[in-house]
Design a protein around this motif. Structure first.
Motif, PDB file in Angstrom:
ATOM      1  N   GLU A  23       0.796  -1.229   0.000  1.00 27.59           N
ATOM      2  CA  GLU A  23       0.000   0.000   0.000  1.00 27.59           C
ATOM      3  C   GLU A  23       0.833   1.285   0.000  1.00 27.59           C
ATOM      4  OE1 GLU A  23      -3.045  -0.284  -0.528  1.00 27.59           O
ATOM      5  OE2 GLU A  23      -3.510  -2.331   0.074  1.00 27.59           O
ATOM      6  N   VAL A  41      -4.299   6.176   1.764  1.00 29.69           N
ATOM      7  CA  VAL A  41      -3.440   5.203   2.448  1.00 29.69           C
ATOM      8  C   VAL A  41      -3.775   5.169   3.936  1.00 29.69           C
ATOM      9  CG1 VAL A  41      -1.071   4.496   2.937  1.00 29.69           C
ATOM     10  CG2 VAL A  41      -1.611   5.581   0.754  1.00 29.69           C
ATOM     11  N   LYS A  44      -6.879   3.154   4.615  1.00 32.24           N
ATOM     12  CA  LYS A  44      -6.599   1.716   4.584  1.00 32.24           C
ATOM     13  C   LYS A  44      -5.884   1.277   5.857  1.00 32.24           C
ATOM     14  CE  LYS A  44      -6.259   1.425  -0.471  1.00 32.24           C
ATOM     15  NZ  LYS A  44      -5.356   1.171  -1.624  1.00 32.24           N
TER      16      LYS A  44
END
Length: 379
Positions: A23, A41, A44
């Motif tokens: 990621e 990001v 997540k």
């Protein structure tokens, strides 16, 4: 003396490394190029608990309260991208003084704001000022008592997540004549009237993180939001820095390791004069030195964290680790650029980014020179 990580720590390392690899690495160059905050990001990361892993379970965090375990995670995140990792770490910077100095009521009120997996809420610690960096006692931000409230006025600078944070921890003078004993700290809701963002800084490295000035103009804060007794925040700040410096040290290790690994692989694949350049001692010897210094830095950071986890002072050892690793990261990334030669200087290759990101490691959380002052006093 045991040098092996526990099974749990090995799992944490794999967890963080997997996120960094999948990621962070693929988007690191793009966020750096655009100097854009990595909201996607962070969302997540929040979903899997990477934004609140080091907060106690009682407040919705991951319950990883061991500093050593946190370092294992942080190295992998900074290996992924120092800018994105810094954006993520700004939350912990705000949570740390609340954990160190806050009452149980304050912890229950404020820390859960950082642990919601469905909503990213940013924190910011406001200590540095335009004319008061390492010289904390010279800060000019004032907090004046007004009944059951305080009115905070002043400007903070170089603030990670400054101007976009949901929660600020602000250090201010409540008694200007009292020196270190006149500094207090306050939890401030980011939506409070009177808070405004100053200029966003364009930085050499860590470009995915947001760094800006923050202005406080008669910001009204309830006295209940003061962290600890009035005038005791300087001691809290020093304790907080004692525990955060090993984290900066391991961040430097992560950046240096990323550059070293790339340079090593390049040296094995790049052929000149009919053989990989790794077989030239002018290339291989510096790579050996890079690896040695990376390992030395990691061990220094681990030792400081182990002391903290065992309720011992790590002031000296944390400063040793921070000073050594900050300079080490600059040295290793410089050599990585040199190993790639002209390609290392080009933005098509990631070593130039690691080189730029490394420089801050010897500056923030107390410069290398400040660490040496701390060590001189402690010796």
């Amino acid at each position: 003396m045991e040098f092996a990580l526990t099974p749990e720590q090995l799992e944490l390392r794999e967890w963080a490394h997997g996120f960094a690899e999948k990621e962070m690495r693929p988007v690191a160059q793009d966020y750096d190029e655009r100097e854009e905050f990595p909201w996607e990001v962070l969302q997540k990361a929040a979903k899997i608990g990477l934004l609140a892993y080091n907060l106690p379970e009682a407040y919705g965090g991951g319950g990883i309260t061991s500093l050593l375990s946190s370092l294992v995670i942080a190295e992998e995140l900074f290996w992924g991208c120092a800018g994105i990792a810094t954006a993520m770490g700004g939350i912990g910077l705000a949570a740390l003084p609340i954990l160190e100095m806050g009452s149980e009521e304050q912890k229950r009120q404020w820390l859960p704001r950082f642990t919601d997996p469905d909503h990213v809420r940013l924190g910011a610690m406001c200590l540095t000022e335009p004319n008061a960096g390492s010289d904390v006692v010279n800060m000019s931000t004032r907090a004046v008592r007004d009944g059951d409230d305080y009115l905070i006025t002043g400007t903070k600078t170089f603030i990670t997540n400054g101007g976009i944070a949901d929660v600020y921890v602000v250090f201010a003078k409540t008694d200007p004549a009292a020196g270190y004993a006149g500094v207090s700290a306050f939890i401030v809701d980011g939506k409070t009237p009177g808070i405004s963002s100053g200029k966003k800084f364009k930085k050499l490295g860590l470009r995915a993180s947001h760094t800006a000035e923050v202005h406080f103009d008669q910001v009204r804060v309830p006295a209940a939001n003061r962290l600890g007794p009035e005038g005791q925040a300087f001691l809290g700040a020093m304790k907080m820095l004692e525990h955060s410096r090993p984290t900066v040290a391991i961040a430097a290790v992560g950046v240096a390791r990323a550059a070293y690994e790339y340079a090593l692989q390049y040296a094995k694949e790049r052929v000149q004069f009919n053989k990989p350049i790794y077989h030239n001692q002018a290339i291989s010897f510096p790579l050996v030195e890079m690896r040695t210094k990376i390992d030395a830095g990691r061990l220094l950071a681990y030792r400081a964290a182990w002391l903290a986890d065992n309720q011992q002072s790590c002031n000296l050892e944390g400063s040793m680790a921070k000073a050594f690793c900050g300079d080490m990261a600059m040295e290793v990334t410089t050599q990585a650029v040199q190993t790639l030669g002209g390609y290392g200087y080009m933005r098509d290759f990631p070593v130039e980014k690691w080189f730029r990101d490394a420089k801050i490691m010897s500056i923030y959380e107390g410069t290398t020179q400040i660490q040496k002052r701390v060590m001189t006093r402690l010796l």
